[in-house]
Design an enzyme around this catalytic site. Structure first.
Site, PDB file in Angstrom:
ATOM      1  N   CYS A 165      17.541 -87.945  21.774  1.00 12.02           N
ATOM      2  CA  CYS A 165      17.474 -89.118  22.674  1.00 12.02           C
ATOM      3  C   CYS A 165      19.025 -89.201  23.328  1.00 12.02           C
ATOM      4  O   CYS A 165      19.006 -90.468  24.006  1.00 12.02           O
ATOM      5  CB  CYS A 165      16.927 -90.581  22.631  1.00 12.02           C
ATOM      6  SG  CYS A 165      14.995 -90.020  21.801  1.00 12.02           S
ATOM      7  N   HIS A 298      22.371 -98.929  24.334  1.00 12.83           N
ATOM      8  CA  HIS A 298      21.151 -98.171  24.289  1.00 12.83           C
ATOM      9  C   HIS A 298      19.409 -98.688  23.813  1.00 12.83           C
ATOM     10  O   HIS A 298      18.842 -98.710  24.120  1.00 12.83           O
ATOM     11  CB  HIS A 298      21.431 -96.731  23.094  1.00 12.83           C
ATOM     12  CG  HIS A 298      20.326 -95.703  21.816  1.00 12.83           C
ATOM     13  ND1 HIS A 298      19.608 -95.545  23.223  1.00 12.83           N
ATOM     14  CD2 HIS A 298      19.589 -95.556  21.666  1.00 12.83           C
ATOM     15  CE1 HIS A 298      18.885 -93.846  22.645  1.00 12.83           C
ATOM     16  NE2 HIS A 298      19.151 -94.589  21.643  1.00 12.83           N
ATOM     17  N   HIS A 335      11.496 -96.157  25.388  1.00 12.88           N
ATOM     18  CA  HIS A 335      11.986 -95.296  24.888  1.00 12.88           C
ATOM     19  C   HIS A 335      12.319 -94.287  26.355  1.00 12.88           C
ATOM     20  O   HIS A 335      11.147 -93.122  25.474  1.00 12.88           O
ATOM     21  CB  HIS A 335      12.643 -94.988  23.499  1.00 12.88           C
ATOM     22  CG  HIS A 335      13.766 -94.564  23.928  1.00 12.88           C
ATOM     23  ND1 HIS A 335      14.499 -93.792  24.356  1.00 12.88           N
ATOM     24  CD2 HIS A 335      14.609 -93.913  22.137  1.00 12.88           C
ATOM     25  CE1 HIS A 335      15.521 -92.605  23.399  1.00 12.88           C
ATOM     26  NE2 HIS A 335      15.469 -93.996  22.409  1.00 12.88           N
TER      27      HIS A 335
END
Lengths: 408, 382
Positions: A165, A298, A335
């Site tokens: 990610c 994030h 996400h």
């Protein structure tokens, strides 16, 4: 000036493109973020019977129905990447290849590559102990980079990265490294991922998702929700961009890449790995901690990430940390995995362009351990100059970029 | 401009694991480095069977037991262990070192196992422990964890050029001051899915072909079989290496990455290979007539072999340097190929009369991405 004060060649963003759960195209994406739209919806693209989680940031089929045949035929993740790449290249004035196509490089990055199509290879292996060529090629991540390069007519260096990610942000940093080394004049840097049954099954098994909403930094947060999409940015040396009259949207001034060296799935408890990446990015940028004016976090909405990221921001920015507005867009788009860093960089550039910070959705109860200045409504910061964008991923990797408004 | 030295070698291959075993394994059976003017005799592995590591035990390289490892992760860990030991890097320096690896197919065996659980038992009965080991960046994460490497961190999933791209990325990172020392390389493992994919792509014969497993038979097409392994080297700024009195095997002088326009025929691939060699030499400040050795990417795939031959002819003409085809001994090690060929090139020359000069290492992905590295070996490097 062609070089900054550290004698590094200046790298700028000249085009952007995005496919996201809240909109396709940068304008739609940005407007949706500011409206507070949420792109989490019941999954329709594959059968979720038996799965513990059945909602995600899926791109609705009707948003893709006008794709030309050559894009529609691609693997799902590649399809998103092609859409985003073409939008970015078009804005950058590179919809037709430059005179020297070997100066145009491609850096993509992803968690799962072509797994949406590649699953067919895995199914075939399980049942027949053989695979079909097209499905097997989809399992090889380089295929997407090949297809994007073909679409753009780019014959420069061409690679695909995979840093879970942190992928999208890492692609930006690596593209900047290429440009500083004069290995290309233009680079399409992008991140992408698609939701597919095998990936969704594995992500569910990680136990990081929630059936609630994604609530970054909220006291009641209990997980993230994974999404799909793609983000693309064209990076270029500033001198080249100015010479050909390309739009100069923002400057990419620094990048930091680290690993926690701690655990495959859990962040280190003090956020030190991410803090090191932030310090490295700021040092690379020649930017002091007190010059940071916004952090695009994030902010996944998991208990551990948001806590450790808060600790990291405090460790790096010190007393200045509480003066720096922090946003996570994951409450809105979920996400986006390999595309997360790319989409967040695009949001950061839009913040620099417009002086507006997008909100962090679903934040209702403060957490005393996450006590920074979270942006809850669109916020005007007219003279915004420096933004830090954080990303982290499975395996303990961290990637941070520093972006600066141009003209300074 | 900073110079980047090669200060540790970690090969894991079918001919040997560890620097000396690898070099001795290559030197056996006619794989010596050619004399000036001598083209490397065409060797064949004598079999098209996949080249697997025999008698490999991860316990020989690590101190801690691992409950589960994908084979690709195991090879990467072993190669990293070897490179660190060979380079004599202390743990404190390791903590701030960089780590840049690449793999063509990553953890494909574990991904297949996980998927098999989903397809046969359903989503609620998958094995959670497998999924974190199925990521493309699992191996590099495990290497970072095992050895405490926290600095500059990047992973390539770029097909066969992954290892070469990793070395070049670490090179640039050192040059640009992101890190003083970095482990860099590539790795790949054989799995049933990979072999099935190679058959589907026409890169190897089905295992039912008798010639594929009979060492006595040589296939006319000379396709190199898929091979597993890992190659990791330690790259270090010259200042840092000299300050700690590091072993010095050579220097990574420069490199270049190019690519074709996908979907076009072999002529554009020959142009991409030509451009990679030309750019790499130009950036290194060298010229074709100085090259003392060329490590070929040729692997028996007709498009790759003919393209590389054409590019070599165009660049070197009559002054072609000796060409070595280590894949005919090692097999096609995919992402590990570039780094393993770097390690091979740094081996002792066949004779004291071998000239100094840069060595070119070519890597080619069947999809059209190309990488070339320029090395100098230890004797003349510093």
């Amino acid at each position: 000036m062609e070089e900054d004060s550290q004698n590094k060649l200046r790298v700028v963003v000249t085009g952007m493109g995005v496919v996201s759960p809240v909109g396709v195209g940068v304008s739609s994406f940005w407007e949706a973020l500011l409206r507070g739209d949420c792109g989490i919806r019941p999954l329709r693209n594959f059968d979720t019977t038996g799965f513990p989680y059945t909602s995600g940031g899926e791109i609705p089929a009707e948003w893709l129905k006008d794709d030309p045949p050559e894009i529609a035929a691609a693997d799902r993740g590649t399809r998103f990447m092609l859409r985003a790449a073409i939008e970015a290249a078009t804005q950058a004035g590179l919809a037709t290849p430059p005179d020297d196509p070997s100066s145009f490089g491609v850096v993509l990055s992803t968690n799962f590559g072509g797994l949406f199509s590649g699953e067919a290879a895995l199914r075939h292996m399980v049942t027949c102990r053989s695979v079909e060529r097209h499905a097997f090629e989809a399992l090889g991540f380089q295929t997407a980079a090949d297809q994007v390069a073909r679409a753009l007519g780019a014959t420069g260096p061409r690679v695909n990265l995979s840093l879970s990610c942190a992928s999208g942000t890492a692609a930006l940093g690596y593209a900047m490294q290429w440009l500083r080394a004069s290995r290309a004049t233009y680079v399409l840097a992008g991140g992408y991922d698609a939701l597919a049954p095998v990936a969704w099954s594995g992500l569910s098994a990680l136990r990081t998702m929630t059936t609630d909403r994604v609530r970054p930094f909220d006291r009641r947060r209990n997980g993230t929700i994974f999404s799909e999409g793609a983000g693309a940015l064209v990076l270029e040396l500033e001198a080249s961009a100015r010479r050909r009259g390309a739009p100069v949207l923002a400057e990419v001034v620094g990048c930091g890449l680290t690993n926690n060296a701690f655990h495959l799935t859990a962040p280190d408890k003090e956020g030190e790995g991410l803090a090191e990446a932030m310090r490295a990015a700021l040092a690379d940028a020649g930017v002091q901690a007190h010059d940071v004016e916004h952090v695009n976090a994030h902010g996944t909405g998991t208990r551990y990430n948001d806590l450790t990221e808060t600790l990291a921001i405090k460790a790096v920015l010190g007393r200045h940390a509480r003066d720096v507005p922090v946003t996570s867009i994951k409450g809105s788009v979920g996400h986006m995995m390999g595309a997360a860093g790319s989409a967040e960089a695009i949001a950061s550039v839009m913040s620099l362009q417009t002086g507006v910070l997008p909100p962090t959705l679903h934040y209702e109860e403060p957490d005393p351990d996450c006590d920074l200045d979270y942006v809850l409504q669109p916020r005007h910061v007219p003279r915004l100059r420096v933004v830090v964008s954080n990303s982290a991923g499975i395996g303990g990797c961290n990637a941070v970029v520093v972006l600066r408004r141009v003209g300074l | 401009m900073k110079r980047v030295l090669i200060t540790g070698l970690g090969p894991v291959s079918s001919v040997g694991c560890g620097r000396e075993a690898f070099w001795q394994g290559l030197a056996a059976e006619g794989c010596r480095l050619p004399e000036p003017g001598q083209d490397h005799a065409r060797l064949c592995l004598g079999s098209q069977a996949p080249v697997r590591l025999q008698n490999f035990r991860i316990g020989d390289y690590l101190q801690s037991e691992k409950p589960y490892l994908d084979p690709s992760s195991a090879y990467a860990l072993a190669a990293a262990s070897l490179a660190i030991q060979d380079g004599r890097l202390d743990p404190r320096t390791l903590a701030r070192a960089g780590l840049v690896l690449g793999s063509a197919f990553g953890s494909l065996e574990t991904l297949t196992r996980f998927a098999e659980g989903l397809f046969t038992k359903g989503p609620r009965l998958v094995k959670p422990v497998l999924f974190p080991h199925a990521y493309a960046n699992t191996a590099i994460s495990l290497v970072a964890m095992e050895f405490g490497i926290r600095g500059y961190h990047l992973h390539f999933a770029s097909g066969f050029i992954s290892g070469t791209a990793a070395l070049l990325a670490a090179f640039d990172a050192i040059r640009q001051g992101a890190v003083d020392v970095a482990l860099a390389g590539g790795y790949d493992a054989i799995s049933e899915t990979l072999l099935a994919g190679w058959v589907a792509c026409g890169w190897t014969a089905p295992s039912a072909d008798p010639a594929a497993s009979d060492p006595a038979k040589v296939r006319a097409d000379g396709l190199c079989p898929p091979a597993e392994g890992a190659g990791i080297v330690m790259l270090e700024s010259r200042e840092h290496a000299l300050a700690r009195q590091a072993p010095i095997y050579g220097e990574l002088i420069e490199g270049a990455l190019t690519a074709t326009k996908p979907g076009e025929a072999s002529r554009p691939l020959s142009m991409a290979i030509r451009d990679a060699m030309r750019q790499a030499l130009r950036r290194a400040g060298g010229s074709p007539n100085e090259v003392r050795l060329l490590s070929a990417a040729s692997n028996g795939m007709p498009a790759v072999d003919s393209a590389e031959a054409e590019a070599v002819e165009e660049i070197f003409g009559r002054s072609r340097p000796p060409v070595v085809r280590w894949k005919q001994k090692l097999g096609e090690t995919m992402a590990a190929a570039g780094p393993l060929h770097v390690i091979a090139a740094l081996g002792r020359p066949a004779s004291a009369s071998a000239p100094h000069g840069p060595v070119l290492i070519n890597s080619v992905d069947p999809g059209g991405a190309v990488g070339t590295l320029v090395l100098a070996s230890g004797g003349g490097a510093i």
